[in-house]
Design an enzyme around this catalytic site. Structure first.
Site, mmCIF file in Angstrom:
data_model
loop_
_atom_site.group_PDB
_atom_site.id
_atom_site.type_symbol
_atom_site.label_atom_id
_atom_site.label_comp_id
_atom_site.label_asym_id
_atom_site.label_seq_id
_atom_site.Cartn_x
_atom_site.Cartn_y
_atom_site.Cartn_z
ATOM 1 C CD GLU A 63 -2.987 -1.239 2.161
ATOM 2 O OE1 GLU A 63 -2.887 -0.492 3.151
ATOM 3 O OE2 GLU A 63 -3.943 -2.022 1.983
ATOM 4 C CE1 TYR A 67 -4.712 5.806 2.532
ATOM 5 C CE2 TYR A 67 -7.095 5.624 2.308
ATOM 6 C CZ TYR A 67 -5.976 5.827 3.094
ATOM 7 O OH TYR A 67 -6.119 6.021 4.439
ATOM 8 C CB CYS A 72 -3.998 -6.117 -5.756
ATOM 9 S SG CYS A 72 -5.397 -5.001 -5.619
ATOM 10 C CD GLU A 74 -5.182 -10.458 -6.173
ATOM 11 O OE1 GLU A 74 -4.533 -9.586 -5.548
ATOM 12 O OE2 GLU A 74 -6.383 -10.651 -5.996
HETATM 13 N N1 THU Z 1 -6.247 -6.335 -2.268
HETATM 14 C C1 THU Z 1 -5.439 -7.257 -2.843
HETATM 15 O O1 THU Z 1 -4.205 -7.245 -2.666
HETATM 16 N N2 THU Z 1 -6.006 -8.204 -3.603
HETATM 17 C C2 THU Z 1 -7.372 -8.363 -3.768
HETATM 18 O O2 THU Z 1 -7.797 -9.291 -4.448
HETATM 19 C C3 THU Z 1 -8.297 -7.444 -3.112
HETATM 20 C C4 THU Z 1 -7.679 -6.267 -2.456
HETATM 21 C C5 THU Z 1 -5.617 -5.322 -1.401
HETATM 22 C C6 THU Z 1 -5.659 -3.912 -1.890
HETATM 23 C C7 THU Z 1 -5.526 -3.149 -0.584
HETATM 24 O O3 THU Z 1 -4.163 -3.099 -0.225
HETATM 25 C C8 THU Z 1 -6.243 -4.015 0.424
HETATM 26 O O4 THU Z 1 -6.295 -5.313 -0.157
HETATM 27 C C9 THU Z 1 -7.633 -3.541 0.772
HETATM 28 O O5 THU Z 1 -8.398 -3.346 -0.341
#
Ligand code: THU
Length: 159
Positions: A63, A67, A72, A74
């Site tokens: 993160e 924001y 993510c 993935e």
């Molecule tokens: N997030 C992921 O890393 N993968 C997902 O499939 C859903 C969301 C992360 C993004 C952010 O850092 C946190 O989860 C909350 O949304």
């Protein structure tokens, strides 16, 4: 008028119904989720990818105080795979999540941007990617190919 119905197939399994490599991927994703950098959402995500050459790579969400800059899990792991193993197709991707301070595993589903990134990988290597999503400690969803989660994407809209 013609109606077009879209169907998606999701296999639901208990973790012990998975084979050895599937269990390994989930376990790697669980281990790496604990290393997430998620000081804003406190939502720790782990993703592990199996490449065609047998290599397993894993990463967590990263993160940012601004924001939208956050990435993510993935997309971190798929970008790493594409950058370091440009000749080996990702064939399976396990995704898990846990809220900070909780022991249980939380349900997670890849966001739209990650679905698009997974689709790009499938197109790049001309191979579907099987997704393993840990829903909770007792339930896993196995999804064969991103089309099940991202129907009617730009490149296959052909009415
Ligand atoms: N997030 C992921 O890393 N993968 C997902 O499939 C859903 C969301 C992360 C993004 C952010 O850092 C946190 O989860 C909350 O949304």
């Amino acid at each position: 008028m013609k109606k077009i119905n879209l169907n998606s197939e999701i296999e639901e399994l208990a973790p012990d119904e998975l084979d050895y490599i599937e269990q390994t991927l989930l376990s790697r994703a669980q281990t790496v989720a604990k290393l997430a950098y998620a000081p804003y959402s406190h939502f720790h995500v782990g993703a592990a990818v199996l490449l065609e050459n047998g290599e397993v790579l894993q990463a967590s969400n990263q993160e940012n105080a601004s924001y939208p800059v956050g990435i993510c899990a993935e997309r971190v792991v798929l970008s790493y795979a594409g950058a370091n193993y440009p000749s080996s197709a990702p064939v399976m991707l396990a995704i898990v999540a846990q809220r900070e301070g909780e022991e249980v595993w939380a349900k997670v589903s890849p966001c739209g941007m990650c679905r698009q990134a997974i689709n790009e990988c499938e197109n790049r290597f001309q191979k579907p990617i099987t997704l393993l999503i840990l829903c909770n400690d007792a339930k896993v969803h196995r999804i064969k190919g991103i089309s099940q989660l991202l129907p009617l994407k730009f490149d296959d809209f052909n009415p």
